[in-house]
Write an enzyme that holds these catalytic residues in place. Structure first.
Site, PDB file in Angstrom:
ATOM      1  N   ARG A  48       0.718 -11.729   5.222  1.00  0.00           N
ATOM      2  CA  ARG A  48      -0.375 -10.768   5.377  1.00  0.00           C
ATOM      3  C   ARG A  48      -1.694 -11.275   4.823  1.00  0.00           C
ATOM      4  O   ARG A  48      -2.751 -11.049   5.422  1.00  0.00           O
ATOM      5  CB  ARG A  48       0.015  -9.435   4.723  1.00  0.00           C
ATOM      6  CG  ARG A  48       1.197  -8.771   5.414  1.00  0.00           C
ATOM      7  CD  ARG A  48       1.487  -7.408   4.838  1.00  0.00           C
ATOM      8  NE  ARG A  48       2.623  -6.782   5.510  1.00  0.00           N
ATOM      9  CZ  ARG A  48       3.019  -5.533   5.279  1.00  0.00           C
ATOM     10  NH1 ARG A  48       2.376  -4.783   4.401  1.00  0.00           N
ATOM     11  NH2 ARG A  48       4.065  -5.039   5.920  1.00  0.00           N
ATOM     12  N   ASP A 149      -5.068   8.740   2.423  1.00  0.00           N
ATOM     13  CA  ASP A 149      -4.338   7.488   2.290  1.00  0.00           C
ATOM     14  C   ASP A 149      -5.298   6.488   1.653  1.00  0.00           C
ATOM     15  O   ASP A 149      -6.521   6.660   1.713  1.00  0.00           O
ATOM     16  CB  ASP A 149      -3.856   6.979   3.659  1.00  0.00           C
ATOM     17  CG  ASP A 149      -2.682   6.012   3.538  1.00  0.00           C
ATOM     18  OD1 ASP A 149      -1.536   6.450   3.729  1.00  0.00           O
ATOM     19  OD2 ASP A 149      -2.908   4.823   3.239  1.00  0.00           O
TER      20      ASP A 149
END
Length: 292
Positions: A48, A149
């Site tokens: 990532r 979030d």
């Protein structure tokens, strides 16, 4: 180790990523977002974050992490955090919670406020909204949903309310027809959440580790499902203790199936089926609304 794909030996990595680099990443994401990365996540982290190195043109993990630690931009810190958060979700995930929510909100005084604190790409808050519409048999129920979030990318997806039609595969056809609009032409194969549903939800970025959430209560229900598993026990306890004064005395806290809050806080007791309620002594102190 070469830093380009050109001429790289098969199976070798594009960037050198040492155990020390991994420990630095673990420390940074824990400090920034409270996430406790397991030792087994080294390959995931490499995969990532290597994308961030390519995007920024930085040639090594050492240099990238140095730049973050020495005053990285807000944009790159956001990209770093987004890269390391996991967003596995679906509509009506852990379906047993939604009949409990429906029964709960039909019994309480309006208006109703619900906080979905790990909203991801929006499937969970939209499932809450659909439950409210069904409970009151209207597309305009007396419900306000705050969906938060830490990951801004997934929040944008949720706010747009557009999904691949296969996301509805497990949803009853009559429910899908009531709450979603099918795309046509260039948008075929996609669905959009009905505007009435979207108007029930406010999407907002919140880092549960920050001292000021910018969230005011009191809530009839808080959904905090499948996010606490990424935090260590002390962090879990601090977050749960901050939830308590934001809830109405009879509010419900919904947890993920693999989460157990009984040993990290004394603010809540288990009601059943991974649903918690405030301990009686906590309810007594919640006669007046408080702010986060």
């Amino acid at each position: 180790m070469k830093t380009t794909t050109q001429g790289r030996a098969e199976g070798s990595k594009e960037f050198e990523f040492t155990a020390r680099d991994f420990e630095r990443v673990r420390a940074l994401i824990h400090k920034k977002a409270g996430i406790a990365l397991a030792e087994s996540k080294q390959e995931m982290v490499y995969s990532r974050l290597a994308r961030r190195l390519r995007a920024t043109g930085i040639g090594s993990f050492v240099s990238y992490l140095d730049q973050l630690e020495q005053g990285g931009s807000d944009e790159e810190w956001e990209a770093f955090t987004n890269a390391l958060t996991t967003n596995l979700t679906s509509f009506f995930r852990e379906a047993h919670h939604f009949p409990i929510l429906a029964d709960h909100i039909k019994k309480i005084k309006e208006p109703i406020e619900i906080w979905c604190s790990a909203a991801s790409t929006g499937e969970e808050p939209y499932s809450i909204a659909m439950t409210a519409c069904e409970a009151f048999n209207t597309l305009t129920p007396p419900v306000r949903i705050i969906a938060t979030d830490i990951d801004t990318n997934v929040l944008n997806t949720g706010a747009n309310g557009v999904y691949s039609i296969d996301r509805l595969d497990k949803m009853a056809p009559e429910r899908a027809k009531r709450f979603f609009l099918r795309g046509k032409g260039a948008r075929e194969g996609m669905v959009r959440v009905r505007p009435e549903l979207r108007q029930l939800i406010t999407f907002k970025q919140v880092n549960l580790l920050e001292s000021n959430w910018g969230i005011s209560g009191q809530f009839d229900a808080i959904f905090c499902r499948n996010v606490m598993i990424y935090f260590d026990k002390p962090t879990q306890g601090k977050i749960l203790d901050r939830f308590a004064p934001l809830m109405k005395p009879d509010g419900l806290l919904f947890a993920g199936h693999s989460e157990n809050f009984l040993y990290v806080t004394d603010a809540f007791k288990l009601r059943g089926k991974t649903v918690y309620e405030l301990e009686p002594n906590k309810k007594a102190g919640l006669s007046q609304p408080r702010r986060a």
